[in-house]
Design a protein around this motif. Structure first.
Motif, mmCIF file in Angstrom:
data_model
loop_
_atom_site.group_PDB
_atom_site.id
_atom_site.type_symbol
_atom_site.label_atom_id
_atom_site.label_comp_id
_atom_site.label_asym_id
_atom_site.label_seq_id
_atom_site.Cartn_x
_atom_site.Cartn_y
_atom_site.Cartn_z
ATOM 1 N N LYS A 289 34.559 8.932 62.540
ATOM 2 C CA LYS A 289 34.990 8.630 63.924
ATOM 3 C C LYS A 289 34.101 7.516 64.471
ATOM 4 O O LYS A 289 33.185 7.761 65.264
ATOM 5 N N PRO A 290 34.357 6.272 64.017
ATOM 6 C CA PRO A 290 33.432 5.175 64.314
ATOM 7 C C PRO A 290 33.113 4.987 65.789
ATOM 8 O O PRO A 290 31.961 4.729 66.130
ATOM 9 N N ASP A 291 34.108 5.152 66.671
ATOM 10 C CA ASP A 291 33.832 4.901 68.099
ATOM 11 C C ASP A 291 32.816 5.898 68.641
ATOM 12 O O ASP A 291 31.874 5.539 69.355
ATOM 13 N N GLU A 292 33.033 7.158 68.268
ATOM 14 C CA GLU A 292 32.109 8.193 68.758
ATOM 15 C C GLU A 292 30.740 8.039 68.113
ATOM 16 O O GLU A 292 29.709 8.261 68.735
ATOM 17 N N LEU A 293 30.755 7.654 66.833
ATOM 18 C CA LEU A 293 29.477 7.485 66.124
ATOM 19 C C LEU A 293 28.624 6.415 66.801
ATOM 20 O O LEU A 293 27.457 6.630 67.122
ATOM 21 N N ILE A 294 29.256 5.280 67.085
ATOM 22 C CA ILE A 294 28.457 4.179 67.621
ATOM 23 C C ILE A 294 27.999 4.495 69.045
ATOM 24 O O ILE A 294 26.915 4.098 69.465
ATOM 25 N N GLU A 295 28.806 5.276 69.753
ATOM 26 C CA GLU A 295 28.404 5.700 71.104
ATOM 27 C C GLU A 295 27.127 6.552 71.022
ATOM 28 O O GLU A 295 26.209 6.398 71.835
ATOM 29 N N LEU A 296 27.083 7.412 70.020
ATOM 30 C CA LEU A 296 25.899 8.274 69.872
ATOM 31 C C LEU A 296 24.663 7.460 69.448
ATOM 32 O O LEU A 296 23.550 7.678 69.928
ATOM 33 N N VAL A 297 24.883 6.500 68.530
ATOM 34 C CA VAL A 297 23.768 5.644 68.099
ATOM 35 C C VAL A 297 23.239 4.871 69.312
ATOM 36 O O VAL A 297 22.025 4.769 69.526
ATOM 37 N N GLN A 298 24.167 4.357 70.121
ATOM 38 C CA GLN A 298 23.733 3.602 71.302
ATOM 39 C C GLN A 298 22.962 4.505 72.269
ATOM 40 O O GLN A 298 21.986 4.088 72.886
ATOM 41 N N LYS A 299 23.373 5.765 72.345
ATOM 42 C CA LYS A 299 22.679 6.709 73.237
ATOM 43 C C LYS A 299 21.229 6.901 72.747
ATOM 44 O O LYS A 299 20.288 6.915 73.538
ATOM 45 N N ALA A 300 21.084 7.009 71.417
ATOM 46 C CA ALA A 300 19.725 7.147 70.853
ATOM 47 C C ALA A 300 18.892 5.915 71.210
ATOM 48 O O ALA A 300 17.708 6.016 71.571
ATOM 49 N N ILE A 301 19.522 4.748 71.131
ATOM 50 C CA ILE A 301 18.816 3.492 71.446
ATOM 51 C C ILE A 301 18.490 3.423 72.941
ATOM 52 O O ILE A 301 17.397 2.998 73.337
ATOM 53 N N ASP A 302 19.439 3.879 73.779
ATOM 54 C CA ASP A 302 19.199 3.872 75.236
ATOM 55 C C ASP A 302 17.993 4.743 75.594
ATOM 56 O O ASP A 302 17.295 4.485 76.570
ATOM 57 N N ASN A 303 17.787 5.800 74.824
ATOM 58 C CA ASN A 303 16.676 6.719 75.121
ATOM 59 C C ASN A 303 15.362 6.290 74.470
ATOM 60 O O ASN A 303 14.350 6.975 74.601
ATOM 61 N N LYS A 304 15.380 5.198 73.722
ATOM 62 C CA LYS A 304 14.181 4.815 72.954
ATOM 63 C C LYS A 304 13.036 4.478 73.910
ATOM 64 O O LYS A 304 13.173 3.600 74.769
ATOM 65 N N PRO A 305 11.902 5.148 73.780
ATOM 66 C CA PRO A 305 10.775 4.836 74.658
ATOM 67 C C PRO A 305 10.189 3.455 74.362
ATOM 68 O O PRO A 305 10.425 2.892 73.293
ATOM 69 N N GLU A 306 9.429 2.950 75.312
ATOM 70 C CA GLU A 306 8.896 1.597 75.177
ATOM 71 C C GLU A 306 7.937 1.482 73.996
ATOM 72 O O GLU A 306 7.925 0.491 73.283
ATOM 73 N N ASN A 307 7.095 2.495 73.813
ATOM 74 C CA ASN A 307 6.216 2.468 72.637
ATOM 75 C C ASN A 307 5.846 3.886 72.218
ATOM 76 O O ASN A 307 6.197 4.857 72.881
ATOM 77 N N HIS A 308 5.131 3.980 71.084
ATOM 78 C CA HIS A 308 4.955 5.308 70.484
ATOM 79 C C HIS A 308 3.657 6.021 70.866
ATOM 80 O O HIS A 308 3.513 7.208 70.606
ATOM 81 N N GLU A 309 2.717 5.324 71.421
ATOM 82 C CA GLU A 309 1.491 5.962 71.937
ATOM 83 C C GLU A 309 0.685 6.715 70.877
ATOM 84 O O GLU A 309 -0.042 7.656 71.200
ATOM 85 N N MET A 310 0.810 6.315 69.605
ATOM 86 C CA MET A 310 0.048 7.015 68.553
ATOM 87 C C MET A 310 -1.453 6.980 68.824
ATOM 88 O O MET A 310 -2.175 7.908 68.471
ATOM 89 N N ALA A 311 -1.898 5.867 69.444
ATOM 90 C CA ALA A 311 -3.339 5.706 69.655
ATOM 91 C C ALA A 311 -3.903 6.820 70.548
ATOM 92 O O ALA A 311 -5.078 7.180 70.420
ATOM 93 N N LEU A 312 -3.055 7.390 71.430
ATOM 94 C CA LEU A 312 -3.551 8.442 72.326
ATOM 95 C C LEU A 312 -4.014 9.666 71.531
ATOM 96 O O LEU A 312 -4.854 10.436 71.988
ATOM 97 N N LYS A 313 -3.450 9.810 70.359
ATOM 98 C CA LYS A 313 -3.813 10.941 69.501
ATOM 99 C C LYS A 313 -5.288 10.841 69.067
ATOM 100 O O LYS A 313 -5.943 11.859 68.839
ATOM 101 N N LEU A 314 -5.779 9.610 68.980
ATOM 102 C CA LEU A 314 -7.194 9.428 68.602
ATOM 103 C C LEU A 314 -8.127 10.021 69.647
ATOM 104 O O LEU A 314 -9.202 10.513 69.340
ATOM 105 N N GLN A 315 -7.684 9.943 70.922
ATOM 106 C CA GLN A 315 -8.525 10.474 72.016
ATOM 107 C C GLN A 315 -8.074 11.854 72.462
ATOM 108 O O GLN A 315 -8.530 12.344 73.500
ATOM 109 N N ASP A 316 -7.151 12.467 71.744
ATOM 110 C CA ASP A 316 -6.584 13.761 72.146
ATOM 111 C C ASP A 316 -5.981 13.711 73.540
ATOM 112 O O ASP A 316 -6.080 14.676 74.307
#
Ligand code: SAM
Ligand code: SF4
Length: 333
Positions: A289-316
Motif C-alpha cells: 500500500k505505497p500511499d499509506e507506507l510513504i505517509e508513515l515514513v514521512q510521519k517518522a521523518i516529521d518526528n525526527k528530533p534535531e539531534n541525538h544527544e549521545m554526549a549527555l550520556k557521558l555526563q549522566d
C-alpha cells in the motif's frame, strides 16, 4: 517541500536496511556474549518485501542504500537481495557493511549482482585480540575477504574501526600505516552508547581527538581529503604520501546530525528516523500500500528530533527523548 524532508530541512536520500538481526560474532560493543533473542524467521522481511519497499522509496528520492545487520552475509539470499535492489534504475549506490567472515566466498557474486562497494568491520590487526573483541572472529578470514573484494573491484573499500579504550587504542598507528600502501579508507568510529550502555560504555569510550595526538607524537604530516565515494559523516584525511585515506566518525564528541540524510529499516520492518531514539514505525503491513507506507515514513521523518544527544550520556544527564531499547545488531549501525 519535497517528501522525505524533515522540520529542519534535512532531505533523506539514504537508507540503511538491516536484513537480519542474527550474527556469527559477538563483538563486545555490540552484542552480549550469550547473544540475544533473535527474531523468528517469519518476522524478518523477505527478499521480495525488501525489494518492493525500495521500489516505493526511490519514488520519493532515496538513491543510496546500505545492507547491514546483524551480519548481512548470513542471509542465504543476500546476493538476490542485492540484485533486486541494484536492478531498480534510480538506485545510484548499493553497499554492504560486513564482518567479512564470508566475504571471500561471496565477494564475486555480490559484485556480479550489482553491489557497488563494501565496508568491513575490523577492530584489531592482532589475531588473538581480534578474536577476543569479536568473541570468535578469525582475522585471516577478514584479510582474505578484503583481498577478494579488491580483486573483484568493490571499491572504495572502507574499514570500520571502533576505538575502544584499553583494547585497541594502541593500534591507531598500525591502522594508519595500513593506509600507506593500500587504496583503502580506514574509518575510526567512536564507541556509541546504543541500547544497553551503562558505565562500562563510559569506561571504554574515547574521543577521536586521540588520533590526531598520536599522529603528532609520531611527527607525521597529513592533509584533508575532500571526496570519497559514499562519504557520509566521515571527515577524511591522508597521511603524506599514503595511497589510502583515514576518516573520523565522531557521533558522540561532535555529532553530525545537522547533515543527517539517513533512514533506517530494521530486519522486522520498523523505520527509524534516528539511530539513537526509540521512535520507530512498522511499515511491514503497508508494503503493498505505497500511499499509506510513504505517509508513515514521512510521519517518522516529521518526528525526527534535531539531534541525538549521545554526549549527555557521558555526563549522566537527562535526554529530551527516550533512547532506543534496540542493540546495534538489531538496528544495523
Ligand atoms: N555485522 C556487520 C559488521 O559488523 O560490519 C554489520 C552490522 S554492525 C552492527 C555495523 C557497524 O556498527 C559495524 O561497523 C560495527 O563496528 C558498528 N558498531 C556496532 N556497535 C557499535 C557501537 N556500540 N559503537 C560504534 N559502532 C558500533
Ligand atoms: Fe555482529 Fe557486526 Fe555486531 Fe560484531 S558489530 S556482533 S559482527 S553485528
Amino acid at each position: 517541500m519535497p517528501l522525505l524532508t524533515d522540520r529542519f530541512g534535512r532531505v533523506h536520500d539514504y537508507i540503511r536496511i538491516s536484513v537480519t538481526d542474527r550474527c556469527n560474532l559477538r563483538c563486545v560493543y555490540c552484542m552480549p556474549e550469550e547473544g540475544l533473542k533473535f527474531l523468528p524467521h517469519e518476522k524478518v522481511l523477505s527478499q521480495d518485501e525488501i525489494v518492493d519497499f525500495m521500489k516505493i522509496m526511490v519514488q520519493f528520492g532515496i538513491r543510496k542504500v546500505r545492507l547491514t545487520g546483524g551480519e548481512p552475509l548470513l542471509r542465504t539470499d543476500i546476493v538476490e537481495i542485492v540484485r533486486g535492489i541494484a536492478s531498480i534504475p534510480e538506485i545510484e549506490d548499493i553497499a554492504v557493511t560486513t564482518n567479512a567472515m564470508y566475504l571471500a566466498k561471496k565477494a564475486a557474486d555480490l559484485k556480479a549482482a550489482g553491489l557497488t562497494r563494501i565496508n568491513v568491520s575490523l577492530d584489531s590487526l592482532h589475531e588473538d585480540r581480534f578474536r577476543s573483541i569479536t568473541r570468535g572472529g578469525r582475522l585471516q578470514k577478514v584479510l582474505d575477504g578484503i583481498k577478494r573484494a579488491e580483486e573483484v573491484g568493490l571499491f572504495p573499500i572502507k574499514l570500520n574501526v571502533v576505538l575502544i579504550k584499553g583494547q585497541n587504542d594502541d593500534e591507531i598507528m598500525d591502522f594508519l600505516r595500513f593506509t600507506q600502501n593500500k587504496d583503502i579508507n580506514v574509518r575510526f568510529i567512536e564507541y556509541m552508547p546504543i541500547g544497553h550502555a551503562g558505565n562500562s560504555w563510559k569506561q571504554k569510550y574515547m574521543s577521536l581527538e586521540t588520533i590526531f595526538e598520536r599522529i603528532r607524537e609520531e611527527g607525521l604530516e597529513f592533509e584533508s581529503v575532500e571526496s570519497i565515494r559514499g562519504n557520509g559523516p566521515s571527515e577524511n584525511y591522508r597521511l603524506s604520501g599514503a595511497q589510502g585515506t583515514f576518516g573520523l566518525i565522531h557521533p558522540v564528541s561532535a555529532h553530525f546530525c545537522a547533515n543527517c540524510n539517513r533512514l533506517r529499516l530494521t530486519a522486522d520492518g520498523y523505520i527509524k528516523a534516528c539511530l539513537y531514539w526509540d521512535e520507530e514505525m512498522n511499515i511491514r503491513p503497508l508494503i503493498q500500500k505505497p500511499d499509506e507506507l510513504i505517509e508513515l515514513v514521512q510521519k517518522a521523518i516529521d518526528n525526527k528530533p534535531e539531534n541525538h544527544e549521545m554526549a549527555l550520556k557521558l555526563q549522566d544527564e537527562v535526554t529530551s527523548h527516550q533512547p532506543t531499547w534496540r542493540r546495534m545488531s538489531q538496528i544495523g549501525g
